[in-house]
Write a protein that holds these residues in place. Structure first.
Motif, mmCIF file in Angstrom:
data_model
loop_
_atom_site.group_PDB
_atom_site.id
_atom_site.type_symbol
_atom_site.label_atom_id
_atom_site.label_comp_id
_atom_site.label_asym_id
_atom_site.label_seq_id
_atom_site.Cartn_x
_atom_site.Cartn_y
_atom_site.Cartn_z
ATOM 1 N N UNK A 1 52.140 38.405 27.223
ATOM 2 C CA UNK A 1 52.955 40.000 27.110
ATOM 3 C C UNK A 1 52.772 40.316 25.877
ATOM 4 N N UNK A 2 53.277 39.479 24.755
ATOM 5 C CA UNK A 2 53.183 40.199 23.545
ATOM 6 C C UNK A 2 51.915 40.509 22.719
ATOM 7 N N UNK A 3 50.704 39.669 23.235
ATOM 8 C CA UNK A 3 49.442 39.995 22.668
ATOM 9 C C UNK A 3 49.257 41.832 23.492
ATOM 10 N N UNK A 4 49.533 41.655 24.630
ATOM 11 C CA UNK A 4 49.120 43.125 25.413
ATOM 12 C C UNK A 4 49.882 44.177 24.784
ATOM 13 N N UNK A 5 51.275 43.805 24.570
ATOM 14 C CA UNK A 5 52.180 44.970 24.189
ATOM 15 C C UNK A 5 51.635 45.174 22.776
ATOM 16 N N UNK A 6 51.117 44.401 22.004
ATOM 17 C CA UNK A 6 50.811 44.773 20.669
ATOM 18 C C UNK A 6 49.669 45.928 20.470
#
Length: 264
Positions: free
Chosen positions: A166-171
């Motif tokens: 999720x954090x990768x996508x959100x970045x």
């Protein structure tokens, strides 16, 4: 402290230390095993490990050494040497499949791998391995007393993988690469349909769709505005009382206003 008691304790400690040092230097494996067992029972696991490491090659595979290898693995686990603990517990399961401790050893082997799982921001190779090991334990021992804890561990490890994804996508949203963010968030939602981060992912997809639409060239704006509206609907359908409702509603007002120019 009573002087006689103090002297007694001092003599006992010195004697114990002397026995331990003697065992370390001895060539007598039986003496080493006896001394290692005493250290283990006294919860002096690091000392026990030094002796177990000396005699393990001699006893490997022998039936009478079953308890020794169990203590050896436990000593590594209790001193948080989880790579070595995992290896020793796996070896124990392989060497003594009929042992009364085999189920516990299998669980602690998998648990050792879970202890090696790093924070979500780092490489998650050990997390993947831990999930595989723990799931294998659950499949093999579905009625085990350790299954509840095993399921909790798997859930925690899986959520760690979800958070990283999720954090990768959100970045991508954070750096204003909205097209890539939409694709990454769609992939995340497809890969983890039951994720605890679903609401957040739906919101950041909406935000990315909205930002892409209102900053779009006229030829692509209508399609992108409709995509943003669909992203809004997906978020509200998932949770009408979402914490992002106010922001989402503001976006929808702007989207509807922009769409009006295309209906004229």
């Amino acid at each position: 402290m009573n002087k006689l008691l103090y002297v007694f304790l001092l003599v006992t400690v010195l004697s114990s230390c002397g026995e331990y040092q003697k065992a370390l230097k001895s060539e007598d494996v039986a003496l080493k095993l006896e001394a290692a067992t005493k250290q283990y029972e006294a919860q002096k696991y690091n000392k026990a490990i030094r002796l177990f490491e000396q005699i393990a090659p001699v006893y490997r595979g022998k039936k009478e050494a079953e308890n020794m290898f169990y203590m050896f693995a436990q000593s590594y686990f209790k001193t948080k040497q989880y790579y070595l603990a995992a290896y020793q517990f796996e070896s124990f399961v392989s060497l003594y499949p009929k042992s009364n401790n085999v189920e516990e050893a299998a669980f602690l082997s998998a648990k050792s791998y879970s202890k090696l799982s790093p924070v979500y921001s780092l490489d998650q190779v050990d997390t993947d391995k831990a999930i595989i090991k723990m799931q294998a334990f659950i499949d093999k021992y579905p009625d085990s007393q350790y299954v509840a804890e095993a399921n909790t561990i798997v859930k925690s490890l899986t959520e760690k993988l979800e958070k990283k994804a999720f954090e990768i996508a959100k970045q991508y949203n954070t750096v204003s690469d909205y097209k890539t963010a939409i694709k990454a968030l769609d992939n995340f939602l497809a890969d983890y349909p039951g994720t605890i981060f679903k609401e957040k992912a739906l919101f950041y997809k909406l935000d990315s769709s909205y930002q892409l639409a209102i900053n779009s060239v006229p030829s692509k704006m209508q399609e992108r505005l409709n995509n943003a509206k669909a992203a809004y609907d997906a978020l509200i359908k998932f949770n009408a009382n979402t914490e992002y409702r106010a922001l989402a509603d503001e976006m929808l007002v702007r989207v509807d206003k922009e769409l009006q120019q295309f209906s004229k």
